[in-house]
Design an enzyme around this catalytic site. Structure first.
Site, PDB file in Angstrom:
ATOM      1  CB  SER A  81      77.280  56.773  50.662  1.00 23.40           C
ATOM      2  OG  SER A  81      76.603  56.631  51.887  1.00 23.40           O
ATOM      3  CE1 TYR A  88      81.870  55.369  53.394  1.00 20.04           C
ATOM      4  CE2 TYR A  88      79.842  56.469  54.051  1.00 20.04           C
ATOM      5  CZ  TYR A  88      80.491  55.508  53.312  1.00 20.04           C
ATOM      6  OH  TYR A  88      79.763  54.674  52.493  1.00 20.04           O
TER       7      TYR A  88
END
Length: 277
Positions: A155, A168
């Protein structure tokens, strides 16, 4: 000849979203697919997860491209389940040439309010799950002696610090370290290891009400138009999000021989979000 003719790809989190897009795109270029997914909701996640019906739809879409597919329900936190899925797929389709470690989840909470359970849930799926997938697939690649490609879906949060997502973000930074180490260890076996780092992607993981509400608190029920209004100016290109297929095109390139000397890098698919001053 298609770019992945004669190859087999193992994809985690393949029931819907980006995982399904990867399966279909690689199948379009000749790959047979081994697809795994948890195929049930996680209690700590606020958006809809994949279902057995979703996984069956992925199967139908791959078969519609004229390719074979073996689909299994498996939890990436369960090493034995992944190894069983690998064995089933290899028995039917042959050895695996490409691993796409795609399975991932997210939720949003300020760092100091995170519970141990929230931290564990995200890290165990996103980071430990990728490690499990590598351990399930890569020994077979080494044994075959034909090289291979490992593509880890990270990401932009793996390259910067994303607010309200410490768990995350930590998991995705961990994937960057895992990728770098594996690239160094596996290069001698002609196995390439890279990450793809999407920004905002048009899937339920990114376009769900809770996440959008965190970024657009002044709107009761955020719509795509609200997302475009808030996020549209954040990147270099005039878009608020990318589509799953945009990410899959980067995965395809890294899986193919076109990138045969590319390893140890991160490929952002973020419309220039990270590059904008």
């Amino acid at each position: 000849m298609a770019r992945l003719d004669g190859k087999v790809a193992f994809i985690t989190g393949a029931a819907r979203g980006m995982g399904r897009a990867h399966a279909v795109r690689l199948a379009q270029e000749g790959a047979d697919i081994i697809a795994v997914d948890l195929a049930r909701d996680e209690p700590s996640i606020d958006y809809r997860q994949g279902t057995p019906e979703d996984l069956a739809e992925t199967v139908a879409l791959v078969e519609a491209e004229g390719r074979r597919i073996v689909a299994r329900t498996a939890d990436v936190r369960d090493q034995a389940a992944l190894e069983t899925a690998v064995a089933d797929g290899v028995a039917e389709l042959g050895g695996i040439d490409v691993l796409v470690s795609n399975a991932g989840i997210s939720n949003q909470t300020p760092a100091l309010d995170l519970t141990d359970q929230q931290w564990q849930d995200i890290l165990s799926v996103n980071l430990v799950g990728a490690w499990h997938a590598v351990k399930a697939v890569v020994p077979g690649m080494i044994e075959r002696g034909r090289g291979g490609s490992v593509v880890i879906i990270s990401s932009t949060a793996g390259l910067i610090g994303a607010p309200n997502q410490a768990h995350y973000t930590a998991s995705k930074h961990g994937l960057q370290g895992l990728m770098g180490t594996l690239a160094n260890e596996l290069g001698q076996h002609s196995i390439r290891v890279n990450t793809v780092n999407p920004g905002m992607v048009n899937t339920e993981m990114a376009m769900n009400e809770r996440l959008l509400k965190a970024y657009i608190p002044d709107v009761e029920n955020p719509t795509p138009d609200d997302v475009a209004r808030v996020f549209g100016g954040l990147a270099l290109l005039p878009t608020a999000w990318v589509e799953p297929e945009d990410v899959s095109n980067a995965v395809l390139w890294l899986a193919s021989e076109e990138s045969r000397f590319v390893t140890g890098i991160s490929v952002p698919v973020d419309a220039g979000l990270l590059a904008k001053f």
